[in-house]
Motif scaffolding. Structure first.
Motif, PDB file in Angstrom:
ATOM      1  N   CYS A   1       7.866   0.875 -17.269  1.00 33.97           N
ATOM      2  CA  CYS A   1       7.342  -0.349 -17.863  1.00 33.97           C
ATOM      3  C   CYS A   1       6.357  -1.045 -16.926  1.00 33.97           C
ATOM      4  N   ILE A   2       5.279  -1.553 -17.518  1.00 32.31           N
ATOM      5  CA  ILE A   2       4.291  -2.325 -16.778  1.00 32.31           C
ATOM      6  C   ILE A   2       4.267  -3.721 -17.387  1.00 32.31           C
TER       7      ILE A   2
ATOM      8  N   LEU B   1      -3.046  -9.351 -28.327  1.00 30.96           N
ATOM      9  CA  LEU B   1      -3.248  -7.932 -28.042  1.00 30.96           C
ATOM     10  C   LEU B   1      -3.848  -7.207 -29.249  1.00 30.96           C
ATOM     11  N   GLY B   2      -3.347  -7.511 -30.449  1.00 33.23           N
ATOM     12  CA  GLY B   2      -3.855  -6.838 -31.640  1.00 33.23           C
ATOM     13  C   GLY B   2      -5.333  -7.108 -31.877  1.00 33.23           C
ATOM     14  N   LYS B   3      -5.728  -8.378 -31.778  1.00 30.45           N
ATOM     15  CA  LYS B   3      -7.137  -8.715 -31.980  1.00 30.45           C
ATOM     16  C   LYS B   3      -8.002  -8.166 -30.856  1.00 30.45           C
ATOM     17  N   LEU B   4      -7.468  -8.132 -29.638  1.00 31.38           N
ATOM     18  CA  LEU B   4      -8.213  -7.573 -28.518  1.00 31.38           C
ATOM     19  C   LEU B   4      -8.547  -6.105 -28.773  1.00 31.38           C
TER      20      LEU B   4
ATOM     21  N   GLY C   1       2.535 -11.905 -23.241  1.00 32.57           N
ATOM     22  CA  GLY C   1       3.283 -11.335 -22.122  1.00 32.57           C
ATOM     23  C   GLY C   1       3.870  -9.990 -22.531  1.00 32.57           C
ATOM     24  N   PHE C   2       3.004  -9.047 -22.839  1.00 29.84           N
ATOM     25  CA  PHE C   2       3.409  -7.767 -23.420  1.00 29.84           C
ATOM     26  C   PHE C   2       3.794  -6.781 -22.323  1.00 29.84           C
ATOM     27  N   ASP C   3       4.844  -6.002 -22.560  1.00 29.44           N
ATOM     28  CA  ASP C   3       5.284  -4.964 -21.630  1.00 29.44           C
ATOM     29  C   ASP C   3       4.801  -3.613 -22.137  1.00 29.44           C
TER      30      ASP C   3
ATOM     31  N   LYS D   1       3.323  -0.389 -29.694  1.00 30.76           N
ATOM     32  CA  LYS D   1       4.767  -0.300 -29.455  1.00 30.76           C
ATOM     33  C   LYS D   1       5.095  -0.777 -28.044  1.00 30.76           C
ATOM     34  N   PRO D   2       5.984  -1.772 -27.901  1.00 33.09           N
ATOM     35  CA  PRO D   2       6.321  -2.275 -26.563  1.00 33.09           C
ATOM     36  C   PRO D   2       7.227  -1.302 -25.816  1.00 33.09           C
ATOM     37  N   CYS D   3       7.304  -1.508 -24.507  1.00 32.63           N
ATOM     38  CA  CYS D   3       8.170  -0.682 -23.681  1.00 32.63           C
ATOM     39  C   CYS D   3       9.627  -1.074 -23.925  1.00 32.63           C
ATOM     40  N   GLU D   4      10.456  -0.101 -24.249  1.00 38.74           N
ATOM     41  CA  GLU D   4      11.849  -0.374 -24.583  1.00 38.74           C
ATOM     42  C   GLU D   4      12.737  -0.368 -23.344  1.00 38.74           C
ATOM     43  N   LYS D   5      12.294   0.276 -22.279  1.00 39.61           N
ATOM     44  CA  LYS D   5      13.084   0.351 -21.053  1.00 39.61           C
ATOM     45  C   LYS D   5      12.697  -0.816 -20.153  1.00 39.61           C
ATOM     46  N   ILE D   6      13.354  -1.943 -20.394  1.00 42.21           N
ATOM     47  CA  ILE D   6      12.948  -3.181 -19.727  1.00 42.21           C
ATOM     48  C   ILE D   6      13.036  -3.060 -18.207  1.00 42.21           C
TER      49      ILE D   6
END
Length: 535
Positions: free
Chosen positions: A43-44, A245-248, A181-183, A33-38
């Motif tokens: 968020c990182i 990210l998923g395969k990692l 470029g995942f947050d 799940k990505p960070c929703e608070k941009i």
């Protein structure tokens, strides 16, 4: 209602729950799940979004701490994480490593033009370029004594120490960098990715540096090279590709699983079989195989060979000679797989199958063991007229086919002795026997087809049992592609396909005779018929 629930229904229910749970776990691994608070503080974001100039540097060292001298073997300036490449370099082998020592590699991703040892924004990982394993026994021509290749003198000395683990060179180094470029949300960081992540403060933002991953699953036993005292340098193939990210996350879990098996005592050879399943097989095909195999296990819990033979009282319709041959052939195949150092995924079922076949021989010949002190005496039971009639068909089939198969097997054994190299005379004997077993296996898989041909009729077979046979054949074919095994054993997995197709043809060609006993010694017209219904 609960009391009427059958054991079969219960097993299938447990299987469905297991499959659903597995799907949920796999979904949790692949999806993050990505960070929703941009613009929030939790968020990182990725350091790669800043478009930095990066450099790849790879060193070797005798110590995993990096103390002492390091040798630079590859440096790529203006490194592009989206560009796939493969480079071959020659690596100098230190004297300590040649004397059964260890060599490490340090892989750095750092700012271009800055030394990785002094860069505050560098990421690095350490891996072993060597491993310890018992060398493969040397194969020679048993007649001439000629070696498999023109080995140097040091390598011949190495082959005389097969029981002691020695240093082997890992000739491949596979690198990956997460390109998404995942947050991330720092309050919900996945634990598997967290240990590969390094976070820095960049102004008011929190950034994670490039996530570097060394793919240990790609290190296969077939790529290992023996290191001896005269080895000055060895080749190293360095491969790089980006990774999602998923395969990692999936690869991290699989790598941890293989590492856990090694901690429980799995050797490098055993772990390599597990690696091959994931590395050499398409993930979608692997998932299909998993679900099909799990379903196979669930239905095999209540339809298995042991329960059938425990209830069997007569050998009518079945050949005791065929049972004895199957016992001999499974033992030979087990010894052959053991000699070839086959995967435990194949070896263990073969060993269990051999024990079951020995037990079936005891049942088929009605063997009784009578002890007279410490000396056992074996007593055989007698066959009735119906059982002897079945034996005649098997004897007739053997007579026709043996004219062709005996010369082929003897000729194959002589040819392999002259032109094929083996580790020992025992290895040649086992290989010759197993080739005969695989060839004659066709004969002893065909008694039912031969009886069908003689009587011009097909015994009634319930479609449930018929489809179960077909499903078992499909399972064997699938695993023949994904599990490491000798080629002859892999080809033998497809013998059932031929028998299955011939049976389909006979089912279409001949009428159904429910009164005749099938290959399991069962007639499906034995039950007393009820009174006919009057219109």
């Amino acid at each position: 209602m609960f009391q009427k629930t059958s054991f079969t229904t219960l097993i299938i229910g447990v299987f469905i729950v297991y499959v659903l749970h597995t799907c949920w776990v796999m979904y949790g691994i692949v999806y993050t799940k990505p960070c929703e608070k941009i613009k929030g503080e939790t968020c990182i974001t990725s350091y790669l979004n800043e478009k930095p100039r990066l450099q790849l540097s790879i060193y070797t060292s005798l110590k995993h701490t990096g103390d002492g001298s390091q040798n630079l073997i590859l440096s790529i300036e203006d490194f592009d994480i989206h560009s796939k490449f493969e480079r071959k370099v020659n690596v100098s082998i230190p004297k300590k490593t040649r004397n059964n020592g260890t060599l490490y590699t340090f892989v750095f991703i750092h700012q271009a033009g800055v030394s990785p040892w002094h860069d505050s924004k560098q990421v690095h990982h350490i891996a072993q370029l060597t491993t310890y394993m018992v060398p493969k026994p040397q194969e020679v021509n048993l007649i001439t004594g000629e070696d498999t290749s023109q080995h140097s003198e040091p390598q011949k000395k190495t082959s005389n120490m097969p029981d002691r683990p020695i240093t082997h060179w890992r000739s491949r180094l596979t690198l990956n960098i997460m390109s998404d470029g995942f947050d991330f949300d720092k309050e919900a960081l996945p634990s598997d990715v967290h240990r590969y992540m390094r976070v820095i403060q960049y102004g008011k933002k929190m950034l994670y540096l490039p996530i570097l991953f060394i793919d240990e699953l790609s290190n296969r036993v077939k790529d290992l090279m023996v290191i001896n005292s005269s080895t000055a340098e060895l080749p190293l193939t360095i491969s790089y590709d980006k990774i999602s990210l998923g395969k990692l996350r999936f690869w991290i879990h699989m790598q941890d699983a293989v590492y856990s098996l090694q901690q429980f005592g799995f050797t490098e050879k055993d772990a390599d079989e597990i690696k091959g399943i994931f590395v050499d097989t398409n993930l979608y095909f692997l998932a299909l195989t998993f679900f099909v195999a799990a379903f196979h296990v669930s239905i095999n819990s209540f339809k298995n060979e042991i329960s059938f033979w425990k209830q069997k009282k007569s050998m009518v319709g079945m050949s005791s000679k065929a049972v004895l041959w199957r016992c001999f052939s499974t033992i030979v195949i087990f010894l052959y797989l053991l000699d070839e150092q086959t995967s435990l995924l194949v070896l263990i079922p073969a060993g269990i199958g051999s024990l079951i076949e020995v037990w079936k021989v005891k049942k088929a010949f009605k063997i009784q063991v009578i002890w007279k002190g410490l000396k056992p005496t074996f007593q055989l039971g007698k066959s009735d007229e119906s059982e002897r009639r079945t034996e005649e068909y098997d004897t007739q089939a053997m007579k026709y086919l043996s004219y062709l198969l005996y010369p082929l097997c003897i000729g194959g054994a002589v040819y392999s002795l002259l032109y094929v190299k083996y580790k020992s005379w025992y290895s040649w004997l086992i290989n010759s026997l197993v080739n005969g077993v695989y060839a004659f296996g066709f004969l002893f898989m065909l008694p039912q087809l031969f009886v069908n041909y003689k009587l011009k009729s097909v015994a009634h077979l319930p479609w449930k049992a018929f489809m179960y046979k077909a499903f078992n054949t499909f399972i064997d074919d699938v695993f023949a592609f994904i599990i490491t095994m000798p080629t002859s054993h892999r080809l033998a997995c497809f013998r059932d396909d031929v028998v299955f197709l011939i049976y389909l043809y006979q089912r279409w060609l001949y009428p159904v005779d429910k009164r005749r006993v099938n290959e399991y010694g069962v007639s499906y017209d034995e039950e007393p018929k009820g009174k006919s219904h009057k219109d």
